[in-house]
Design a protein around this motif. Structure first.
Motif, PDB file in Angstrom:
ATOM      1  N   VAL A 169      38.097-109.819  35.057  1.00 56.55           N
ATOM      2  CA  VAL A 169      38.934-109.012  34.176  1.00 56.55           C
ATOM      3  C   VAL A 169      38.641-107.585  34.615  1.00 56.55           C
ATOM      4  O   VAL A 169      37.510-107.106  34.467  1.00 56.55           O
ATOM      5  N   GLY A 170      39.626-106.960  35.220  1.00 54.15           N
ATOM      6  CA  GLY A 170      39.382-105.656  35.838  1.00 54.15           C
ATOM      7  C   GLY A 170      38.390-105.826  36.967  1.00 54.15           C
ATOM      8  O   GLY A 170      38.535-106.712  37.809  1.00 54.15           O
ATOM      9  N   ASP A 171      37.341-105.037  36.968  1.00 55.54           N
ATOM     10  CA  ASP A 171      36.313-105.130  38.005  1.00 55.54           C
ATOM     11  C   ASP A 171      35.155-106.043  37.621  1.00 55.54           C
ATOM     12  O   ASP A 171      34.276-106.297  38.435  1.00 55.54           O
ATOM     13  N   ALA A 172      35.138-106.518  36.387  1.00 50.85           N
ATOM     14  CA  ALA A 172      34.011-107.318  35.897  1.00 50.85           C
ATOM     15  C   ALA A 172      34.209-108.799  36.191  1.00 50.85           C
ATOM     16  O   ALA A 172      35.265-109.369  35.889  1.00 50.85           O
ATOM     17  N   ILE A 173      33.172-109.414  36.765  1.00 51.42           N
ATOM     18  CA  ILE A 173      33.193-110.852  37.005  1.00 51.42           C
ATOM     19  C   ILE A 173      32.811-111.543  35.704  1.00 51.42           C
ATOM     20  O   ILE A 173      31.720-111.348  35.184  1.00 51.42           O
ATOM     21  N   MET A 174      33.742-112.332  35.186  1.00 53.29           N
ATOM     22  CA  MET A 174      33.557-113.015  33.905  1.00 53.29           C
ATOM     23  C   MET A 174      33.233-114.493  34.062  1.00 53.29           C
ATOM     24  O   MET A 174      32.709-115.111  33.139  1.00 53.29           O
ATOM     25  N   ALA A 175      33.580-115.091  35.213  1.00 54.42           N
ATOM     26  CA  ALA A 175      33.359-116.521  35.400  1.00 54.42           C
ATOM     27  C   ALA A 175      33.246-116.829  36.881  1.00 54.42           C
ATOM     28  O   ALA A 175      33.796-116.105  37.714  1.00 54.42           O
ATOM     29  N   THR A 176      32.517-117.905  37.185  1.00 56.12           N
ATOM     30  CA  THR A 176      32.385-118.354  38.572  1.00 56.12           C
ATOM     31  C   THR A 176      32.378-119.877  38.625  1.00 56.12           C
ATOM     32  O   THR A 176      32.067-120.545  37.638  1.00 56.12           O
ATOM     33  N   ALA A 177      32.678-120.388  39.804  1.00 55.93           N
ATOM     34  CA  ALA A 177      32.492-121.804  40.105  1.00 55.93           C
ATOM     35  C   ALA A 177      32.353-121.940  41.617  1.00 55.93           C
ATOM     36  O   ALA A 177      33.149-121.381  42.366  1.00 55.93           O
ATOM     37  N   MET A 178      31.310-122.642  42.043  1.00 58.72           N
ATOM     38  CA  MET A 178      31.175-123.016  43.447  1.00 58.72           C
ATOM     39  C   MET A 178      31.815-124.387  43.572  1.00 58.72           C
ATOM     40  O   MET A 178      31.466-125.309  42.827  1.00 58.72           O
ATOM     41  N   VAL A 179      32.770-124.526  44.474  1.00 56.53           N
ATOM     42  CA  VAL A 179      33.511-125.772  44.597  1.00 56.53           C
ATOM     43  C   VAL A 179      33.537-126.204  46.055  1.00 56.53           C
ATOM     44  O   VAL A 179      33.631-125.359  46.954  1.00 56.53           O
ATOM     45  N   GLY A 180      33.412-127.492  46.275  1.00 58.94           N
ATOM     46  CA  GLY A 180      33.452-128.009  47.634  1.00 58.94           C
ATOM     47  C   GLY A 180      33.698-129.497  47.632  1.00 58.94           C
ATOM     48  O   GLY A 180      33.814-130.123  46.572  1.00 58.94           O
ATOM     49  N   HIS A 181      33.780-130.060  48.820  1.00 53.82           N
ATOM     50  CA  HIS A 181      34.005-131.500  48.929  1.00 53.82           C
ATOM     51  C   HIS A 181      33.371-132.035  50.195  1.00 53.82           C
ATOM     52  O   HIS A 181      33.083-131.312  51.142  1.00 53.82           O
ATOM     53  N   ASP A 182      33.178-133.360  50.181  1.00 45.74           N
ATOM     54  CA  ASP A 182      32.603-134.052  51.328  1.00 45.74           C
ATOM     55  C   ASP A 182      33.664-134.846  52.089  1.00 45.74           C
ATOM     56  O   ASP A 182      33.345-135.695  52.904  1.00 45.74           O
ATOM     57  N   GLY A 183      34.930-134.584  51.783  1.00 47.75           N
ATOM     58  CA  GLY A 183      36.025-135.315  52.390  1.00 47.75           C
ATOM     59  C   GLY A 183      36.518-136.458  51.521  1.00 47.75           C
ATOM     60  O   GLY A 183      37.580-137.020  51.755  1.00 47.75           O
ATOM     61  N   HIS A 184      35.753-136.783  50.502  1.00 46.45           N
ATOM     62  CA  HIS A 184      36.107-137.887  49.603  1.00 46.45           C
ATOM     63  C   HIS A 184      36.078-137.447  48.142  1.00 46.45           C
ATOM     64  O   HIS A 184      37.021-137.673  47.405  1.00 46.45           O
ATOM     65  N   ARG A 185      34.989-136.805  47.736  1.00 45.91           N
ATOM     66  CA  ARG A 185      34.823-136.353  46.360  1.00 45.91           C
ATOM     67  C   ARG A 185      34.585-134.852  46.341  1.00 45.91           C
ATOM     68  O   ARG A 185      33.892-134.315  47.201  1.00 45.91           O
ATOM     69  N   GLY A 186      35.120-134.227  45.313  1.00 42.33           N
ATOM     70  CA  GLY A 186      34.850-132.817  45.095  1.00 42.33           C
ATOM     71  C   GLY A 186      33.665-132.650  44.170  1.00 42.33           C
ATOM     72  O   GLY A 186      33.360-133.522  43.348  1.00 42.33           O
ATOM     73  N   TRP A 187      32.995-131.528  44.338  1.00 43.49           N
ATOM     74  CA  TRP A 187      31.847-131.190  43.501  1.00 43.49           C
ATOM     75  C   TRP A 187      31.987-129.755  43.040  1.00 43.49           C
ATOM     76  O   TRP A 187      32.500-128.899  43.764  1.00 43.49           O
ATOM     77  N   VAL A 188      31.500-129.485  41.843  1.00 42.88           N
ATOM     78  CA  VAL A 188      31.490-128.127  41.306  1.00 42.88           C
ATOM     79  C   VAL A 188      30.071-127.809  40.854  1.00 42.88           C
ATOM     80  O   VAL A 188      29.409-128.633  40.226  1.00 42.88           O
ATOM     81  N   TYR A 189      29.635-126.621  41.211  1.00 41.96           N
ATOM     82  CA  TYR A 189      28.304-126.133  40.849  1.00 41.96           C
ATOM     83  C   TYR A 189      28.436-124.707  40.344  1.00 41.96           C
ATOM     84  O   TYR A 189      29.450-124.046  40.567  1.00 41.96           O
ATOM     85  N   TYR A 190      27.380-124.202  39.737  1.00 42.10           N
ATOM     86  CA  TYR A 190      27.306-122.808  39.311  1.00 42.10           C
ATOM     87  C   TYR A 190      28.527-122.379  38.493  1.00 42.10           C
ATOM     88  O   TYR A 190      29.040-121.278  38.658  1.00 42.10           O
ATOM     89  N   VAL A 191      28.982-123.251  37.602  1.00 44.24           N
ATOM     90  CA  VAL A 191      30.052-122.855  36.686  1.00 44.24           C
ATOM     91  C   VAL A 191      29.411-121.956  35.641  1.00 44.24           C
ATOM     92  O   VAL A 191      28.468-122.360  34.951  1.00 44.24           O
ATOM     93  N   ALA A 192      29.897-120.740  35.558  1.00 41.70           N
ATOM     94  CA  ALA A 192      29.304-119.759  34.642  1.00 41.70           C
ATOM     95  C   ALA A 192      30.399-118.943  33.977  1.00 41.70           C
ATOM     96  O   ALA A 192      31.412-118.636  34.602  1.00 41.70           O
TER      97      ALA A 192
END
Length: 145
Positions: free
Chosen positions: A53-76
């Protein structure tokens, strides 16, 4: 409510992202968050998304996959701005990122003691899996709970 502008993190964002993760109690002594960010940004199978929101980071998510399943980490989400839909928005962005890469299933891990996170994920349609996760450190460290 202000809408989040969500995009992959840039080099200038890293310190703010790590600070948010620390405020949200997501970091652990055995994980280097800067190295985790660098690894996620290194290839095409992962990214770190930041919602602003503007310059402030309000949320994050690290997202990736292994070719079969997706994973999410560091949801904040910024603890001072919870309840504004930022968690839902960043998770939708992570889901969209995976859909665009052809991944149909998203998984994530929640520490059992983090009851509020579990309730959040259930509220947006996630169900607890009956799968047991095993782990082993490949650098010689003892297993951590």
């Amino acid at each position: 409510m202000a809408a989040l502008a969500i995009a992959p993190v840039e080099d200038a964002d890293i310190a703010a992202v790590i600070a948010l993760w620390q405020r949200c109690n997501l970091t652990r002594p055995w994980n280097d968050p800067a190295a985790d960010i660098a690894l996620a940004r290194r290839g095409p199978n992962a990214t770190v998304l930041a919602g602003r929101v503007g310059d402030a980071i309000m949320a994050t998510a690290m997202v990736g996959h292994d070719g079969h399943r997706g994973w999410v980490y560091y949801v904040a989400t910024d603890p001072d701005h919870r309840g504004k839909g930022f968690g839902r928005a960043i998770m939708k962005a992570a889901e969209d990122w995976l859909r665009e890469t052809g991944i149909a299933k998203l998984q994530l891990m929640v520490r059992r003691e983090n009851v509020s996170a579990g309730a959040f994920y259930q509220s947006i349609g996630y169900a607890e899996s009956q799968t047991i996760v095993f782990a082993r450190w490949l650098d010689g460290r003892e297993p951590t709970p």
